[in-house]
Design a protein around this motif. Structure first.
Motif, PDB file in Angstrom:
ATOM      1  N   GLU A  29       0.411   4.067  -2.940  1.00 21.15           N
ATOM      2  CA  GLU A  29       0.031   5.444  -2.626  1.00 21.15           C
ATOM      3  C   GLU A  29       1.029   6.430  -3.233  1.00 21.15           C
ATOM      4  O   GLU A  29       0.646   7.507  -3.698  1.00 21.15           O
ATOM      5  CB  GLU A  29      -0.047   5.638  -1.113  1.00 21.15           C
ATOM      6  CG  GLU A  29      -1.235   4.958  -0.456  1.00 21.15           C
ATOM      7  CD  GLU A  29      -2.557   5.478  -0.986  1.00 21.15           C
ATOM      8  OE1 GLU A  29      -2.671   6.709  -1.219  1.00 21.15           O
ATOM      9  OE2 GLU A  29      -3.490   4.666  -1.181  1.00 21.15           O
ATOM     10  N   ASN A  87      -5.517  -4.397  -1.461  1.00 21.98           N
ATOM     11  CA  ASN A  87      -5.149  -3.328  -2.388  1.00 21.98           C
ATOM     12  C   ASN A  87      -5.459  -3.688  -3.839  1.00 21.98           C
ATOM     13  O   ASN A  87      -4.954  -3.022  -4.759  1.00 21.98           O
ATOM     14  CB  ASN A  87      -3.659  -3.015  -2.241  1.00 21.98           C
ATOM     15  CG  ASN A  87      -3.342  -2.327  -0.929  1.00 21.98           C
ATOM     16  OD1 ASN A  87      -3.460  -1.113  -0.800  1.00 21.98           O
ATOM     17  ND2 ASN A  87      -2.921  -3.112   0.061  1.00 21.98           N
ATOM     18  N   LYS A 139       0.247   6.732  -6.933  1.00 19.33           N
ATOM     19  CA  LYS A 139      -0.989   7.469  -7.214  1.00 19.33           C
ATOM     20  C   LYS A 139      -0.724   8.968  -7.350  1.00 19.33           C
ATOM     21  O   LYS A 139      -1.483   9.674  -8.030  1.00 19.33           O
ATOM     22  CB  LYS A 139      -2.013   7.226  -6.114  1.00 19.33           C
ATOM     23  CG  LYS A 139      -2.674   5.852  -6.160  1.00 19.33           C
ATOM     24  CD  LYS A 139      -3.689   5.696  -5.038  1.00 19.33           C
ATOM     25  CE  LYS A 139      -4.383   4.337  -5.087  1.00 19.33           C
ATOM     26  NZ  LYS A 139      -5.340   4.173  -3.970  1.00 19.33           N
ATOM     27  N   GLU A 140       0.331   9.452  -6.706  1.00 16.51           N
ATOM     28  CA  GLU A 140       0.671  10.864  -6.825  1.00 16.51           C
ATOM     29  C   GLU A 140       1.223  11.206  -8.199  1.00 16.51           C
ATOM     30  O   GLU A 140       1.320  12.381  -8.554  1.00 16.51           O
ATOM     31  CB  GLU A 140       1.688  11.241  -5.752  1.00 16.51           C
ATOM     32  CG  GLU A 140       1.193  11.041  -4.323  1.00 16.51           C
ATOM     33  CD  GLU A 140       2.276  11.319  -3.304  1.00 16.51           C
ATOM     34  OE1 GLU A 140       3.406  11.652  -3.727  1.00 16.51           O
ATOM     35  OE2 GLU A 140       2.009  11.202  -2.101  1.00 16.51           O
ATOM     36  N   ALA A 177       0.825  -1.207   0.000  1.00 15.59           N
ATOM     37  CA  ALA A 177       0.000   0.000   0.000  1.00 15.59           C
ATOM     38  C   ALA A 177       0.862   1.261   0.000  1.00 15.59           C
ATOM     39  O   ALA A 177       0.481   2.277  -0.601  1.00 15.59           O
ATOM     40  CB  ALA A 177      -0.935   0.002   1.212  1.00 15.59           C
ATOM     41  N   VAL A 178       2.016   1.216   0.662  1.00 17.42           N
ATOM     42  CA  VAL A 178       2.902   2.379   0.698  1.00 17.42           C
ATOM     43  C   VAL A 178       3.387   2.717  -0.697  1.00 17.42           C
ATOM     44  O   VAL A 178       3.403   3.886  -1.115  1.00 17.42           O
ATOM     45  CB  VAL A 178       4.085   2.107   1.653  1.00 17.42           C
ATOM     46  CG1 VAL A 178       5.092   3.247   1.592  1.00 17.42           C
ATOM     47  CG2 VAL A 178       3.584   1.919   3.074  1.00 17.42           C
TER      48      VAL A 178
END
Length: 440
Positions: free
Chosen positions: A35, A65, A38-39, A31-32
Motif C-alpha cells: 500500500e 496480495n 502504491k502511493e 499488504a502494508v
C-alpha cells in the motif's frame, strides 16, 4: 511532469520477517508495504523469495496480495544467501528485458543488496527500499532513492489497551514479561504473544532536529533558481537524505509536516490550496547544533568494555540500553535523531562497534563488534637459513675408492730420491767439504 513509475517489487521474506519480529514484535504484513508503494507508482510485478515449506502461515497473505512466491530450495550446506542471489539475478534480468519497468522496490534490510541497488541506479532505475530502521543497514538506507521505514507505516490502532507502559525516552510499548525469559513456544502461541507484546509507533522526534536538512534543501533550490514548493522540497530532501520521513516527526503527510514547521516558526509559508511556497528564516537556526551519532560512540565503547564479560556471551538490546543509561545518565538517543535505541545500535553495527543478531525468542542480541577483536599481528618474516659454504671437489687420492672407480688398482710406490755424492780420484765417493773463507 514527472515520469510515471512502474514498480517491480522483490521481497526477501526471510530477512524482513525476522527483522520485524525481533524489533517490533509483530508479524510482517506484506499488504502494508504494498500500500505504501502504491502511493509512489503502479506496481506491475511482485515476487517474494523464501523456503515456503517452513512459512505456511505467510503463504495466505502473499496469495491474498497476488504476490508470486518463488521457492528457495535449501542446499545441504545451508545456502544462507540463496534467496539473495536469486532475487538479485531476477531483478537484473527484469531490468534488461522489461524496459517499461523503471522502478524497483526491495523489501529487505540486508546490506548484501547494496551492489544490486547501485547497479540498478546505474541503469537509470528508481530504487525504493522498505525495511525497519532498527535492522536495515544504514548504508543501504542512504544509497537508495527513498527508504521507507516499516515503523512509519504501522498504525497504533491495533495495540492492546493493556499495553500502556512505555520505556523511558523511547515511546516503545511492551505489555508482557521480557521475551528472553519466555519458554520456547510453537508458531500459534508465539503469534498470540506477539499480538500482546507488539510495539507501537515510537514517539516523534523534535522538529528542530530536521531543520538542518530543511535549510540545506531550501538552499539547494535557491541556488537552482527554483521556487520551493511542497513537492520539490520533499524530493530535494529525499535526495539529500533518502531515509527522511515526515512521520518520524509526528506528521501523516508532508503538507502537515510543513504546517508544523510553520507553527513552530521555523519557516515562512505562503500560498494556499496546496500550492505552498516555503522560505527559510535567517533566524531559524537551532539553539545548539544537532549532535552527530559518531560523537556518542566513545561512550558506547567504554560501556561495552566495562561489561565485556556479559557482552562476550551476548546481551539483549534492552540490557545494553540499561548499561548505557546507568553509566551515562545524560545519554539520550533521541537527541541524535533516533526514535529507538535499536536504531542507534544499527548505526553502531555499521561502524563495527557491535554485532547485532536477531533472535526469535530474545529479540535483538548484541555482541562485541569486529573492532574489539583486532586481527593478529603478522608473523615476522622467517630468517633465511645460513648459507652453507660450497665444498669443492674432493681431492683424488690414488688407490682410494670413488663413485667412478669403486675398485681402484693399488697405488704405485713413489720413487725414493737419492742424494748425489762427489767421486774422488780413487773412484770412491768423498764428501765435498765447504771451502773456508779467507780472512784478511
Amino acid at each position: 511532469m514527472q515520469e510515471k513509475l512502474n514498480i517491480a517489487v522483490f521481497v526477501d521474506y526471510d530477512n524482513i520477517e525476522i527483522g520485524v519480529k525481533t524489533t517490533l514484535r509483530r508479524e510482517f504484513d506484506v499488504a502494508v508495504a504494498i500500500e505504501a508503494l502504491k502511493e509512489r507508482g503502479d506496481i506491475v510485478a511482485k515476487f517474494a523469495y523464501a523456503n515456503w515449506g517452513r512459512q505456511e502461515g505467510a503463504t495466505r497473505g502473499m496469495a491474498e496480495n497476488a504476490v508470486q512466491m518463488v521457492q528457495r530450495l535449501p542446499s545441504p550446506r545451508g545456502d544462507k544467501n540463496g534467496a539473495d542471489i536469486n532475487l538479485a539475478l531476477d531483478a537484473l534480468e527484469m531490468a534488461f528485458t522489461h524496459s517499461h519497468v523503471n522502478a524497483f522496490a526491495i523489501i529487505s534490510g540486508d546490506s548484501d543488496f547494496i551492489p544490486l541497488v547501485n547497479k540498478l541506479k546505474e541503469y537509470g532505475k528508481t530504487v525504493f527500499v522498505v525495511g525497519g530502521k532498527a535492522f536495515t543497514s544504514t548504508i543501504l538506507q542512504q544509497n537508495c532513492h527513498e527508504f521507507i521505514s516499516y515503523e512509519s507505516l504501522l498504525s497504533d490502532a491495533g495495540v492492546s489497551s493493556s499495553s500502556s507502559s512505555s520505556s523511558s525516552g523511547g515511546g516503545v510499548i511492551i505489555a508482557a514479561e521480557r521475551v528472553q525469559d519466555a519458554p520456547r513456544l510453537d508458531r500459534g502461541e508465539r503469534r498470540e504473544r506477539f499480538s500482546k507484546e507488539r510495539r507501537a509507533r515510537p514517539a516523534p522526534l523534535e522538529l528542530a532536529q530536521t531543520m538542518p536538512l530543511v535549510e540545506r534543501a531550501l538552499q539547494v533550490l535557491e541556488r537552482r533558481g527554483v521556487q520551493p514548493q511542497l513537492g520539490l522540497l520533499k524530493s530535494t530532501m529525499l535526495q539529500l537524505d533518502p531515509a527522511f520521513t515526515e512521520k518520524a516527526y509526528g506528521a501523516n503527510s508532508f503538507s502537515e509536516f510543513v504546517e508544523k514547521l510553520k507553527k513552530g516558526e521555523f519557516v515562512n509559508v505562503s500560498g494556499q490550496g496546496g500550492r505552498y511556497v516555503i522560505e527559510r528564516k535567517t533566524s531559524a537556526q537551532p539553539e545548539r547544533p544537532t549532535p552527530k551519532p559518531e560523537e556518542v560512540l566513545p561512550k558506547l565503547r567504554d560501556v561495552l568494555e566495562t561489561h565485556r564479560l556479559e557482552m562476550e556471551e551476548g546481551a539483549t538490546a534492552e540490557d545494553v540500553q540499561s548499561f548505557m543509561q546507568t553509566d551515562h545518565p545524560d545519554f539520550d538517543y533521541t537527541a541524535y535523531g533516533y526514535q529507538e535505541f535499536a536504531e542507534f545500535l544499527n548505526y553502531a553495527q555499521d561502524k563495527l562497534v557491535v554485532r547485532v543478531q536477531p533472535d526469535e525468542e530474545k529479540g535483538l542480541v548484541v555482541y562485541l563488534g569486529a573492532e574489539f577483536y583486532p586481527p593478529a599481528l603478522p608473523e615476522p618474516p622467517a630468517q633465511p637459513p645460513p648459507e652453507e659454504e660450497e665444498e669443492g671437489p674432493q681431492p683424488y687420492v690414488e688407490g682410494q675408492p670413488s663413485l667412478l672407480e669403486p675398485n681402484p688398482p693399488p697405488a704405485k710406490p713413489k720413487p725414493v730420491k737419492r742424494t748425489r755424492k762427489a767421486t774422488g780420484a780413487g773412484g770412491q765417493g768423498q764428501t765435498r767439504r765447504p771451502r773456508k773463507k779467507r780472512t784478511d
